[in-house]
Write a protein that holds these residues in place. Structure first.
Motif, PDB file in Angstrom:
ATOM      1  N   ASN A   1      38.103  47.223  48.174  1.00 43.85           N
ATOM      2  CA  ASN A   1      39.312  46.959  47.389  1.00 43.85           C
ATOM      3  C   ASN A   1      40.558  47.546  48.047  1.00 43.85           C
ATOM      4  O   ASN A   1      41.656  46.989  47.938  1.00 43.85           O
TER       5      ASN A   1
ATOM      6  N   THR B   1      41.576  42.586  40.561  1.00 38.86           N
ATOM      7  CA  THR B   1      41.119  42.798  39.188  1.00 38.86           C
ATOM      8  C   THR B   1      39.649  42.438  39.119  1.00 38.86           C
ATOM      9  O   THR B   1      39.143  41.641  39.916  1.00 38.86           O
ATOM     10  N   TYR B   2      38.952  43.029  38.188  1.00 35.33           N
ATOM     11  CA  TYR B   2      37.521  42.751  38.044  1.00 35.33           C
ATOM     12  C   TYR B   2      37.295  41.546  37.129  1.00 35.33           C
ATOM     13  O   TYR B   2      38.174  41.148  36.356  1.00 35.33           O
ATOM     14  N   LYS B   3      36.100  40.966  37.224  1.00 31.89           N
ATOM     15  CA  LYS B   3      35.782  39.776  36.443  1.00 31.89           C
ATOM     16  C   LYS B   3      35.943  39.990  34.947  1.00 31.89           C
ATOM     17  O   LYS B   3      36.150  39.033  34.193  1.00 31.89           O
ATOM     18  N   THR B   4      35.825  41.235  34.520  1.00 27.31           N
ATOM     19  CA  THR B   4      35.944  41.536  33.098  1.00 27.31           C
ATOM     20  C   THR B   4      37.391  41.534  32.615  1.00 27.31           C
ATOM     21  O   THR B   4      37.628  41.557  31.410  1.00 27.31           O
TER      22      THR B   4
ATOM     23  N   ASP C   1      30.144  52.953  44.270  1.00 24.53           N
ATOM     24  CA  ASP C   1      31.568  53.231  44.083  1.00 24.53           C
ATOM     25  C   ASP C   1      32.307  53.391  45.409  1.00 24.53           C
ATOM     26  O   ASP C   1      33.477  53.001  45.526  1.00 24.53           O
TER      27      ASP C   1
ATOM     28  N   ASP D   1      32.914  49.981  46.808  1.00 24.80           N
ATOM     29  CA  ASP D   1      33.900  49.318  45.956  1.00 24.80           C
ATOM     30  C   ASP D   1      35.306  49.799  46.307  1.00 24.80           C
ATOM     31  O   ASP D   1      36.239  48.997  46.433  1.00 24.80           O
ATOM     32  N   ARG D   2      35.449  51.110  46.477  1.00 22.44           N
ATOM     33  CA  ARG D   2      36.742  51.686  46.848  1.00 22.44           C
ATOM     34  C   ARG D   2      37.191  51.172  48.211  1.00 22.44           C
ATOM     35  O   ARG D   2      38.358  50.798  48.395  1.00 22.44           O
TER      36      ARG D   2
ATOM     37  N   GLN E   1      33.750  41.159  41.746  1.00 25.49           N
ATOM     38  CA  GLN E   1      32.631  41.812  41.065  1.00 25.49           C
ATOM     39  C   GLN E   1      32.611  43.273  41.495  1.00 25.49           C
ATOM     40  O   GLN E   1      32.641  43.570  42.683  1.00 25.49           O
ATOM     41  N   LYS E   2      32.563  44.186  40.548  1.00 20.66           N
ATOM     42  CA  LYS E   2      32.525  45.604  40.899  1.00 20.66           C
ATOM     43  C   LYS E   2      31.240  45.916  41.638  1.00 20.66           C
ATOM     44  O   LYS E   2      30.147  45.555  41.195  1.00 20.66           O
ATOM     45  N   GLN E   3      31.364  46.558  42.796  1.00 22.03           N
ATOM     46  CA  GLN E   3      30.194  46.921  43.587  1.00 22.03           C
ATOM     47  C   GLN E   3      29.401  48.014  42.884  1.00 22.03           C
ATOM     48  O   GLN E   3      29.962  48.886  42.208  1.00 22.03           O
ATOM     49  N   THR E   4      28.094  47.967  43.043  1.00 25.49           N
ATOM     50  CA  THR E   4      27.258  48.984  42.411  1.00 25.49           C
ATOM     51  C   THR E   4      27.493  50.358  43.020  1.00 25.49           C
ATOM     52  O   THR E   4      27.310  51.381  42.359  1.00 25.49           O
TER      53      THR E   4
END
Length: 294
Positions: A151, A162-165, A144, A147-148, A139-142
């Motif tokens: 990952n 990869t992201y859930k999308t 950034d 998230d960086r 899940q992309k962290q709110t």
């Protein structure tokens, strides 16, 4: 700026001894528990009491242990660069790795189903370091910067992220023989599949079953626990296959129920290591139409 602050914290954590890092992680965990809203604490305690059939005192103990462990977990994540430099068997052991090897040997790729239990970030790192072609679906962290940071550490261990999308990418990677790692234990909202979890209706994510059915790939349940000496242990179980019934919705529901039961069985053995502060049963009574009639 936040990214560089966290990177600095990571370097400092890596410079600590294991005992000191564990102690500071414990302090952080205790602070986190104190700052947890009372409403969420009460929810967790009640869910533990109902799920495990324990008294109030035991439910409170499990809830507190479940929350406090996030401090040591955070320290372990900060220390990932140090762990990756050490021999794998110095910080984790495996039971059932042959199940994942055999599933991969079928040549269709594998879906790895895990849960927010133990230090699941280290499970992914350990499997990738062992040489398994793992794809972390995240899940992309709110934020950034965070998230960086997370990952970057996932990729350092050898994971593809990869992201859930990114469903198309997941399908492509499965076709190339990769392992798609999915967390299957959280509330999936009104769009989820209705399952039984600890005897109560819950909404469960159907993604693992959908992917497995689409590509006819095995699903390997896998979890991680922490031993008394601080080392970790990865548990991998025989693969689950989507049974063809001629009814797609029924196939998805039945497979999701099997995976949900795998998670439940693991939590019963290690209740202190699961994320009880999550409202797992929030949408359990709102998924009947989707699960049973579409």
């Amino acid at each position: 700026m936040l990214y560089f602050i966290v990177k600095l914290l990571s370097r400092l954590a890596c410079a600590l001894s294991s005992a000191t890092a564990k102690r500071w992680g414990g302090y952080l965990g205790c602070v986190a528990w104190k700052l947890t809203p009372q409403k969420r604490k009460k929810m967790a305690i009640e869910n533990i009491r109902l799920s495990l059939a324990v008294d109030q005192t035991e439910a409170e103990r499990v809830a507190r242990a479940s929350a406090v462990r996030f401090g040591p977990m955070f320290m372990e994540v900060l220390r990932v660069p140090l762990l990756l430099k050490q021999p794998l068997d110095s910080w984790i052991s495996f039971t059932g790795a042959e199940h994942l090897e055999q599933a991969l040997a079928l040549g269709r790729g594998v879906v790895l189903a895990t849960a927010h239990s133990g230090n699941w970030e280290l499970l992914g790192a350990a499997l990738a370091k062992r040489g398994f072609p793992l794809v972390a679906v995240v899940q992309k962290q709110t934020n950034d910067a965070m998230d960086r940071f997370i990952n970057e550490y996932r990729r350092q261990s050898g994971m593809h992220v990869t992201y859930k999308t990114g469903v198309k990418e997941m399908i492509q990677l499965l076709g190339e023989g990769h392992i798609i790692g999915l967390l299957v234990d959280q509330d999936a909202g009104p769009e989820g599949v209705r399952t039984q979890f600890f005897g109560r209706e819950a909404s469960s994510p159907p993604g693992a079953a959908h992917l497995a059915r689409m590509r006819q790939v095995p699903i390997v349940p896998a979890f991680i626990t922490q031993e008394a000496d601080g080392r970790h242990h990865a548990w991998l179980y025989p693969p689950v296959f989507v049974e063809k019934t001629g009814n797609k919705k029924e196939e998805i529901q039945q497979t999701t129920q099997v995976l949900t039961q795998c998670v439940e069985q693991h939590i019963r053995q290690y209740p202190e290591e699961w994320f009880w502060l999550h409202n797992r049963w929030k949408h359990g009574d709102k998924t009947e139409t989707l699960a049973l009639h579409t």
